[in-house]
Design a protein around this motif. Structure first.
Motif, PDB file in Angstrom:
ATOM      1  N   GLN A  94       0.926  -1.100   0.096  1.00 52.34           N
ATOM      2  CA  GLN A  94      -0.084  -0.010   0.028  1.00 52.34           C
ATOM      3  C   GLN A  94       0.952   1.242   0.109  1.00 52.34           C
ATOM      4  O   GLN A  94       0.755   2.018  -0.862  1.00 52.34           O
ATOM      5  N   ARG A  95       1.892   1.265   1.010  1.00 56.40           N
ATOM      6  CA  ARG A  95       2.698   2.238   0.962  1.00 56.40           C
ATOM      7  C   ARG A  95       3.595   2.648  -0.372  1.00 56.40           C
ATOM      8  O   ARG A  95       3.628   3.689  -0.834  1.00 56.40           O
ATOM      9  N   GLN A  98       1.122   4.026  -2.856  1.00 56.60           N
ATOM     10  CA  GLN A  98       0.835   5.631  -2.622  1.00 56.60           C
ATOM     11  C   GLN A  98       1.834   6.546  -3.256  1.00 56.60           C
ATOM     12  O   GLN A  98       1.840   7.375  -3.676  1.00 56.60           O
ATOM     13  N   GLN A 101       1.823   6.649  -7.118  1.00 55.02           N
ATOM     14  CA  GLN A 101       0.722   7.450  -7.091  1.00 55.02           C
ATOM     15  C   GLN A 101       1.371   8.915  -7.154  1.00 55.02           C
ATOM     16  O   GLN A 101       1.035   9.972  -7.827  1.00 55.02           O
ATOM     17  N   SER A 102       2.113   9.308  -5.970  1.00 52.00           N
ATOM     18  CA  SER A 102       2.661  10.632  -5.630  1.00 52.00           C
ATOM     19  C   SER A 102       3.492  10.965  -6.760  1.00 52.00           C
ATOM     20  O   SER A 102       3.365  12.004  -7.154  1.00 52.00           O
TER      21      SER A 102
END
Length: 117
Positions: A94-95, A98, A101-102
């Motif tokens: 998940q991290r 993220q 995506q960032s």
């Protein structure tokens, strides 16, 4: 095992029987039967030697395959340790997603600014 069979073949081949004056077995029939038994045991001995050879070859192949399995397991263990280290450092799927995506958003933002100029 084959040594015992060789010994047995020699014993049969060299076996001597006492001859008695009264009725008994025909020595030629007995010799013919023992010749038959000896030939059969020799065939069994040849087959046993082939099987021992195949068994030894199979055992060698098993040793080689066990070594390959050992190396693969060590590699899996090393990869698992790397995954555990990433998790300990706070990286999980998940991290990482993220962060990806960032980064994609930042790249998109930079691309827009470049296009505007």
């Amino acid at each position: 095992m084959t040594n015992k069979l060789d010994q047995m073949l020699d014993e049969i081949l060299n076996k001597k029987f006492n001859k008695k004056i009264h009725a008994g077995y025909d020595p030629e029939d007995v010799d013919a039967f023992f010749d038959y038994v000896i030939n059969y045991l020799k065939e069994l001995n040849v087959e046993a030697n082939k099987l021992f050879s195949k068994t030894n070859n199979s055992l060698d192949e098993i040793k080689k395959l066990n070594l390959v399995i050992y190396k693969k397991n060590k590699h899996i263990e090393m990869l698992q340790q790397q995954i555990d280290e990433y998790k300990q450092n706070g990286y999980d799927n998940q991290r990482l997603q993220q962060k990806l995506q960032s980064l994609e958003q930042k790249i998109e933002s930079v691309n827009k600014r470049v296009e505007e100029k």
